[in-house]
Design a protein around this motif. Structure first.
Motif, mmCIF file in Angstrom:
data_model
loop_
_atom_site.group_PDB
_atom_site.id
_atom_site.type_symbol
_atom_site.label_atom_id
_atom_site.label_comp_id
_atom_site.label_asym_id
_atom_site.label_seq_id
_atom_site.Cartn_x
_atom_site.Cartn_y
_atom_site.Cartn_z
ATOM 1 N N LEU A 1 0.821 -1.107 0.176
ATOM 2 C CA LEU A 1 0.035 -0.190 0.245
ATOM 3 C C LEU A 1 0.860 1.307 -0.222
ATOM 4 O O LEU A 1 1.517 1.559 0.948
ATOM 5 C CB LEU A 1 -0.834 -0.051 1.191
ATOM 6 C CG LEU A 1 -1.952 -1.119 1.358
ATOM 7 C CD1 LEU A 1 -2.636 -1.158 2.723
ATOM 8 C CD2 LEU A 1 -2.937 -0.890 0.076
ATOM 9 N N LEU A 2 0.873 2.022 -1.096
ATOM 10 C CA LEU A 2 1.546 3.259 -1.141
ATOM 11 C C LEU A 2 2.822 3.083 -0.945
ATOM 12 O O LEU A 2 3.503 3.848 -0.185
ATOM 13 C CB LEU A 2 0.914 4.310 -0.228
ATOM 14 C CG LEU A 2 -0.552 4.541 -0.339
ATOM 15 C CD1 LEU A 2 -1.030 5.563 0.627
ATOM 16 C CD2 LEU A 2 -0.635 5.239 -1.924
ATOM 17 N N GLY A 3 3.564 2.128 -1.224
ATOM 18 C CA GLY A 3 4.954 1.941 -1.119
ATOM 19 C C GLY A 3 5.400 1.133 -0.013
ATOM 20 O O GLY A 3 6.506 0.814 0.318
ATOM 21 N N VAL A 4 4.393 0.895 0.996
ATOM 22 C CA VAL A 4 4.662 0.197 2.216
ATOM 23 C C VAL A 4 4.177 -1.214 2.081
ATOM 24 O O VAL A 4 3.218 -1.549 1.974
ATOM 25 C CB VAL A 4 4.055 0.945 3.444
ATOM 26 C CG1 VAL A 4 4.315 0.377 4.599
ATOM 27 C CG2 VAL A 4 4.541 2.194 3.550
ATOM 28 N N ILE B 1 -5.586 -7.333 -3.945
ATOM 29 C CA ILE B 1 -4.530 -6.743 -3.354
ATOM 30 C C ILE B 1 -3.656 -7.595 -2.486
ATOM 31 O O ILE B 1 -2.468 -7.063 -2.391
ATOM 32 C CB ILE B 1 -4.979 -5.556 -2.518
ATOM 33 C CG1 ILE B 1 -5.865 -5.976 -1.338
ATOM 34 C CG2 ILE B 1 -5.808 -4.395 -3.420
ATOM 35 C CD1 ILE B 1 -6.216 -4.813 -0.430
ATOM 36 N N LEU B 2 -4.027 -8.816 -1.973
ATOM 37 C CA LEU B 2 -3.065 -9.536 -1.259
ATOM 38 C C LEU B 2 -2.473 -10.705 -1.989
ATOM 39 O O LEU B 2 -3.081 -11.164 -3.230
ATOM 40 C CB LEU B 2 -4.139 -10.419 -0.079
ATOM 41 C CG LEU B 2 -4.771 -9.556 0.772
ATOM 42 C CD1 LEU B 2 -5.611 -10.153 1.814
ATOM 43 C CD2 LEU B 2 -3.636 -8.799 1.733
ATOM 44 N N THR B 3 -1.083 -10.730 -1.886
ATOM 45 C CA THR B 3 -0.211 -11.777 -2.426
ATOM 46 C C THR B 3 -0.026 -12.913 -1.389
ATOM 47 O O THR B 3 0.412 -12.536 -0.370
ATOM 48 C CB THR B 3 0.962 -11.251 -2.844
ATOM 49 O OG1 THR B 3 0.807 -10.095 -3.418
ATOM 50 C CG2 THR B 3 1.829 -12.072 -3.552
ATOM 51 N N ARG B 4 -0.206 -14.093 -1.833
ATOM 52 C CA ARG B 4 0.163 -15.264 -0.826
ATOM 53 C C ARG B 4 1.633 -15.201 -0.685
ATOM 54 O O ARG B 4 2.238 -15.312 -1.719
ATOM 55 C CB ARG B 4 -0.504 -16.682 -1.443
ATOM 56 C CG ARG B 4 -1.917 -16.735 -1.451
ATOM 57 C CD ARG B 4 -2.478 -18.064 -1.858
ATOM 58 N NE ARG B 4 -4.065 -18.223 -1.708
ATOM 59 C CZ ARG B 4 -4.777 -18.301 -2.597
ATOM 60 N NH1 ARG B 4 -4.484 -18.360 -3.834
ATOM 61 N NH2 ARG B 4 -6.148 -18.225 -2.576
ATOM 62 N N GLU B 5 2.075 -15.627 0.367
ATOM 63 C CA GLU B 5 3.534 -15.695 0.637
ATOM 64 C C GLU B 5 3.958 -17.176 0.991
ATOM 65 O O GLU B 5 3.044 -18.260 1.018
ATOM 66 C CB GLU B 5 3.990 -14.748 1.762
ATOM 67 C CG GLU B 5 3.796 -13.303 1.352
ATOM 68 C CD GLU B 5 4.816 -12.933 0.487
ATOM 69 O OE1 GLU B 5 5.930 -13.345 0.354
ATOM 70 O OE2 GLU B 5 4.278 -11.926 -0.347
ATOM 71 N N VAL B 6 5.307 -17.318 1.394
ATOM 72 C CA VAL B 6 5.399 -18.645 1.596
ATOM 73 C C VAL B 6 4.824 -19.507 2.658
ATOM 74 O O VAL B 6 4.931 -20.638 2.710
ATOM 75 C CB VAL B 6 7.220 -18.477 1.947
ATOM 76 C CG1 VAL B 6 7.524 -17.910 3.207
ATOM 77 C CG2 VAL B 6 7.900 -19.648 1.958
ATOM 78 N N GLY B 7 4.503 -18.731 3.764
ATOM 79 C CA GLY B 7 3.997 -19.675 4.799
ATOM 80 C C GLY B 7 2.534 -20.176 4.349
ATOM 81 O O GLY B 7 2.552 -21.359 4.613
#
Length: 166
Positions: A46-49, A110-116
């Motif tokens: 979000l906005l670079g964060v 907007i959400l990306t699934r990560e390694v966990g």
């Protein structure tokens, strides 16, 4: 020539499936599920964060998300206790909760699934497959034995002896 290689490969696979190591593979997947719960599941930019959320942080939010704490508990129980039912239950609960507590329609964009998340999902599928390929484990836990209704001869004889003295 090709047929003999195929038979040879099948014999090796059959021998591996009957080993003690194969019994422990579903347990290893249970431990991987537990570790994956504490790793990053989702990230959002979000906005670079960039912010990320683990299964643990999602469970701490509260409400019905407290049920997510069942995932590492099922993984620990599956890793510690023998039995196909434990492994299958851990895998099915993990898959079910990953689907139920996933992001809604708006959040998927907007959400990306990560390694966990991927680690938990892949370990659950692997655990479900290998728990039925592995040779049947001998149930050694006294708790599980009592739940299944199997008692040792020595413990029942000791109780009858105590009853006759009174």
């Amino acid at each position: 020539m090709i047929m003999s290689r195929a038979k040879w490969s099948l014999r090796i696979l059959d021998a591996f499936l009957k080993t003690k190591l194969m019994q422990n593979i579903p347990r290893i997947f249970g431990a991987i599920i537990t570790v994956g719960f504490f790793l990053s599941w989702y990230s959002v930019d979000l906005l670079g964060v960039k912010m990320s959320f683990s299964g643990f942080s999602l469970a701490k939010i509260g409400g019905e998300r407290y049920l997510l704490f069942i995932i590492p508990l099922a993984g620990i129980f599956s890793a510690a206790q023998p039995g196909r039912g434990n492994h299958a239950g851990s895998a099915l609960l993990t898959c079910l909760f990953l689907m139920i507590f996933g992001p809604n329609e708006a959040g998927r964009d907007i959400l990306t699934r990560e390694v966990g998340w991927w680690l938990c999902g892949a370990a659950a599928v692997g655990q479900l497959i290998t728990c039925f390929l592995a040779p049947k484990e001998e149930v050694q836990s006294p708790l599980v034995k009592s739940m299944m209704g199997t008692n040792d001869e020595s413990s029942t004889q000791g109780n009858h002896g105590a009853e006759t003295k009174t």
